[in-house]
Scaffold this motif. Structure first.
Motif, PDB file in Angstrom:
ATOM      1  N   MET A  12       0.874  -1.172   0.000  1.00 25.25           N
ATOM      2  CA  MET A  12       0.000   0.000   0.000  1.00 25.25           C
ATOM      3  C   MET A  12       0.911   1.221   0.000  1.00 25.25           C
ATOM      4  O   MET A  12       2.071   1.135   0.419  1.00 25.25           O
ATOM      5  N   ALA A  13       0.396   2.348  -0.486  1.00 30.76           N
ATOM      6  CA  ALA A  13       1.311   3.467  -0.702  1.00 30.76           C
ATOM      7  C   ALA A  13       0.594   4.801  -0.721  1.00 30.76           C
ATOM      8  O   ALA A  13      -0.597   4.885  -1.044  1.00 30.76           O
ATOM      9  N   SER A  14       1.338   5.840  -0.383  1.00 30.23           N
ATOM     10  CA  SER A  14       0.914   7.224  -0.579  1.00 30.23           C
ATOM     11  C   SER A  14       1.626   7.789  -1.794  1.00 30.23           C
ATOM     12  O   SER A  14       2.815   7.527  -1.993  1.00 30.23           O
ATOM     13  N   VAL A  15       0.897   8.564  -2.583  1.00 28.87           N
ATOM     14  CA  VAL A  15       1.522   9.268  -3.702  1.00 28.87           C
ATOM     15  C   VAL A  15       2.252  10.481  -3.134  1.00 28.87           C
ATOM     16  O   VAL A  15       1.629  11.355  -2.528  1.00 28.87           O
ATOM     17  N   VAL A  16       3.565  10.512  -3.314  1.00 26.77           N
ATOM     18  CA  VAL A  16       4.371  11.640  -2.818  1.00 26.77           C
ATOM     19  C   VAL A  16       4.393  12.765  -3.846  1.00 26.77           C
ATOM     20  O   VAL A  16       4.251  13.940  -3.507  1.00 26.77           O
ATOM     21  N   SER A  17       4.581  12.408  -5.106  1.00 27.99           N
ATOM     22  CA  SER A  17       4.608  13.412  -6.165  1.00 27.99           C
ATOM     23  C   SER A  17       4.143  12.784  -7.469  1.00 27.99           C
ATOM     24  O   SER A  17       4.194  11.569  -7.652  1.00 27.99           O
ATOM     25  N   GLY A  18       3.687  13.645  -8.377  1.00 27.72           N
ATOM     26  CA  GLY A  18       3.220  13.171  -9.669  1.00 27.72           C
ATOM     27  C   GLY A  18       1.730  12.895  -9.693  1.00 27.72           C
ATOM     28  O   GLY A  18       1.007  13.172  -8.734  1.00 27.72           O
ATOM     29  N   LEU A  19       1.275  12.328 -10.788  1.00 27.40           N
ATOM     30  CA  LEU A  19      -0.141  12.044 -11.000  1.00 27.40           C
ATOM     31  C   LEU A  19      -0.278  10.672 -11.640  1.00 27.40           C
ATOM     32  O   LEU A  19       0.450  10.338 -12.576  1.00 27.40           O
ATOM     33  N   ALA A  20      -1.206   9.879 -11.133  1.00 28.85           N
ATOM     34  CA  ALA A  20      -1.516   8.569 -11.707  1.00 28.85           C
ATOM     35  C   ALA A  20      -2.995   8.501 -12.010  1.00 28.85           C
ATOM     36  O   ALA A  20      -3.808   9.242 -11.433  1.00 28.85           O
ATOM     37  N   THR A  21      -3.357   7.627 -12.926  1.00 34.05           N
ATOM     38  CA  THR A  21      -4.760   7.466 -13.297  1.00 34.05           C
ATOM     39  C   THR A  21      -5.266   6.099 -12.872  1.00 34.05           C
ATOM     40  O   THR A  21      -4.529   5.108 -12.872  1.00 34.05           O
ATOM     41  N   LEU A  22      -6.537   6.058 -12.509  1.00 34.21           N
ATOM     42  CA  LEU A  22      -7.268   4.816 -12.298  1.00 34.21           C
ATOM     43  C   LEU A  22      -8.127   4.601 -13.529  1.00 34.21           C
ATOM     44  O   LEU A  22      -8.902   5.480 -13.908  1.00 34.21           O
ATOM     45  N   SER A  23      -8.015   3.459 -14.162  1.00 34.28           N
ATOM     46  CA  SER A  23      -8.764   3.232 -15.396  1.00 34.28           C
ATOM     47  C   SER A  23      -9.165   1.773 -15.514  1.00 34.28           C
ATOM     48  O   SER A  23      -8.640   0.893 -14.819  1.00 34.28           O
ATOM     49  N   GLN A  24     -10.102   1.536 -16.432  1.00 35.24           N
ATOM     50  CA  GLN A  24     -10.583   0.180 -16.680  1.00 35.24           C
ATOM     51  C   GLN A  24     -10.830   0.015 -18.165  1.00 35.24           C
ATOM     52  O   GLN A  24     -11.376   0.907 -18.828  1.00 35.24           O
ATOM     53  N   ASP A  25     -10.410  -1.117 -18.702  1.00 35.93           N
ATOM     54  CA  ASP A  25     -10.634  -1.423 -20.112  1.00 35.93           C
ATOM     55  C   ASP A  25     -12.034  -1.984 -20.306  1.00 35.93           C
ATOM     56  O   ASP A  25     -12.513  -2.798 -19.498  1.00 35.93           O
ATOM     57  N   LEU A  26     -12.676  -1.557 -21.401  1.00 37.47           N
ATOM     58  CA  LEU A  26     -13.985  -2.085 -21.764  1.00 37.47           C
ATOM     59  C   LEU A  26     -13.803  -3.254 -22.730  1.00 37.47           C
ATOM     60  O   LEU A  26     -12.728  -3.479 -23.286  1.00 37.47           O
ATOM     61  N   HIS A  27     -14.881  -4.012 -22.951  1.00 30.54           N
ATOM     62  CA  HIS A  27     -14.782  -5.219 -23.766  1.00 30.54           C
ATOM     63  C   HIS A  27     -14.395  -4.924 -25.206  1.00 30.54           C
ATOM     64  O   HIS A  27     -13.801  -5.762 -25.881  1.00 30.54           O
ATOM     65  N   ASP A  28     -14.736  -3.730 -25.691  1.00 32.72           N
ATOM     66  CA  ASP A  28     -14.432  -3.405 -27.087  1.00 32.72           C
ATOM     67  C   ASP A  28     -13.073  -2.732 -27.261  1.00 32.72           C
ATOM     68  O   ASP A  28     -12.745  -2.233 -28.328  1.00 32.72           O
ATOM     69  N   GLY A  29     -12.264  -2.710 -26.200  1.00 39.36           N
ATOM     70  CA  GLY A  29     -10.926  -2.145 -26.294  1.00 39.36           C
ATOM     71  C   GLY A  29     -10.803  -0.711 -25.835  1.00 39.36           C
ATOM     72  O   GLY A  29      -9.686  -0.206 -25.682  1.00 39.36           O
ATOM     73  N   ARG A  30     -11.928  -0.036 -25.625  1.00 34.01           N
ATOM     74  CA  ARG A  30     -11.858   1.328 -25.124  1.00 34.01           C
ATOM     75  C   ARG A  30     -11.430   1.332 -23.659  1.00 34.01           C
ATOM     76  O   ARG A  30     -11.619   0.366 -22.941  1.00 34.01           O
ATOM     77  N   ARG A  31     -10.858   2.444 -23.238  1.00 28.02           N
ATOM     78  CA  ARG A  31     -10.422   2.586 -21.853  1.00 28.02           C
ATOM     79  C   ARG A  31     -11.114   3.780 -21.234  1.00 28.02           C
ATOM     80  O   ARG A  31     -11.193   4.851 -21.832  1.00 28.02           O
ATOM     81  N   GLN A  32     -11.622   3.584 -20.008  1.00 27.23           N
ATOM     82  CA  GLN A  32     -12.297   4.661 -19.299  1.00 27.23           C
ATOM     83  C   GLN A  32     -11.519   5.017 -18.038  1.00 27.23           C
ATOM     84  O   GLN A  32     -11.246   4.151 -17.198  1.00 27.23           O
ATOM     85  N   THR A  33     -11.157   6.281 -17.919  1.00 28.24           N
ATOM     86  CA  THR A  33     -10.539   6.768 -16.688  1.00 28.24           C
ATOM     87  C   THR A  33     -11.620   6.998 -15.639  1.00 28.24           C
ATOM     88  O   THR A  33     -12.624   7.643 -15.909  1.00 28.24           O
TER      89      THR A  33
END
Length: 239
Positions: free
Chosen positions: A55-76
Motif C-alpha cells: 500500500m502506498a501514498s503518492v508523494v509526487s506526480g499524478l496517476a490514473t485509475l482506469s478500466q478497459d472495456l470489452h471493445d478495447g476502449r479505456r475509461q478513466t
C-alpha cells in the motif's frame, strides 16, 4: 526503482497523507517501515486483477485509475494526486489499472505489516476512513465531470481539481495566485475527459483569452481567481 527521501515528519504531503494524525512514536514506526518506488510516465503501477502486495501514498506526480472495456476502449475513473492512498486493508486484488501519467514517486508499505499497524493504531485507521470517504466524494464529482458537463466545464473542473490539491499540499500562507504545472499532456487530458485534442486546445485558448488562466509554456498555469474558476467549472463540484 527505490530511492531515499526525507523523514515522515518533514514530508511535503504529511498534513494530507495517511500519517497526518500520527503521533511521534507512530511516525517513527512508519519511518522504519517505508520504502520508495518511482515510475516514469506511461508505466503501469498495477494492473486490474493483480495482487497488490503493498500500500502506498503518492508523494509526487499524478496517476490514473482506469478500466478497459470489452471493445478495447479505456475509461478513466479517477486521478491519484500527491497524498492520495493506494490500497485497501483486506483487499489485496487491484480493482483498476493504475498508471503513472507523469513521473510518480510512491511512499510504500508492505501490505501485511501495514495492515497489522492499522489494526492497532487508531490514528491511521481513522485517517484511512476519512480519506476513503473523500475518495468517494471525488468519484462522484468525476462522474459529474464526465457525464453532464460541457467541454469548457470539463477543462475548468480538471484544473480546479489539480489547483485545489496543489493549494492544500502547499499549506499556509496561501498565495493569491495558485500555480500548477500540468502533469498531463493535452492528449492525455483529451483521453481522460472524453474530448478531442482539438477541443482541449481550443478550450485552453478560450480560458486564457477570457482571463481565467495565464499560461507560461504548454504546462505552467497560473490561476489568479479560484472563485471564478469554480464558476467556470459549473455547479456541483464540491472540492
Amino acid at each position: 526503482m527505490a530511492r531515499t527521501f526525507e523523514s515522515c515528519a518533514s514530508c511535503a504531503i504529511h498534513a494530507q497523507a495517511i500519517c497526518a494524525l500520527c503521533d511521534a512514536d507512530e511516525m517513527h514506526v512508519l519511518d522504519e517501515m517505508k520504502y520508495f518506488r518511482s515510475y516514469p510516465p506511461g508505466q503501469t503501477i498495477v494492473f486490474a486483477g493483480d495482487r497488490l502486495d503493498f500500500m502506498a501514498s503518492v508523494v509526487s506526480g499524478l496517476a490514473t485509475l482506469s478500466q478497459d472495456l470489452h471493445d478495447g476502449r479505456r475509461q478513466t475513473v479517477g486521478l491519484l494526486q500527491p497524498s492520495d492512498f493506494i490500497g485497501r486493508p483486506g483487499r489485496p486484488i487491484a480493482r483498476y489499472d493504475i498508471t503513472a501519467a507523469s513521473e510518480v514517486l510512491l511512499c510504500c508499505f508492505a501490505r501485511r505489516p501495514f495492515e497489522k499497524l492499522i489494526a492497532r493504531t487508531a490514528h491511521i485507521g481513522s485517517r484511512l476512513l476519512e480519506m476513503t470517504l473523500d475518495e468517494l466524494d471525488a468519484a462522484r464529482d468525476w462522474m459529474l465531470v464526465l457525464g453532464r458537463k460541457s467541454a469548457r466545464e470539463k477543462i475548468a473542473s480538471l484544473l480546479l481539481i489539480l489547483a485545489t490539491r496543489a493549494a492544500q499540499n502547499a499549506g499556509p500562507p496561501f498565495s493569491a495566485d495558485v500555480q500548477i504545472d500540468l502533469p498531463l499532456t493535452r492528449e492525455a487530458m483529451a483521453d481522460h475527459l472524453g474530448l478531442t485534442l482539438e477541443t482541449v486546445s481550443r478550450q485552453f485558448s478560450a480560458l486564457r483569452h477570457d482571463g481565467v488562466i495565464t499560461l507560461a509554456g504548454a504546462r505552467h498555469i497560473t490561476i489568479a481567481d479560484m472563485a471564478r474558476l469554480r464558476r467556470e467549472a459549473g455547479d456541483g463540484l464540491h472540492i
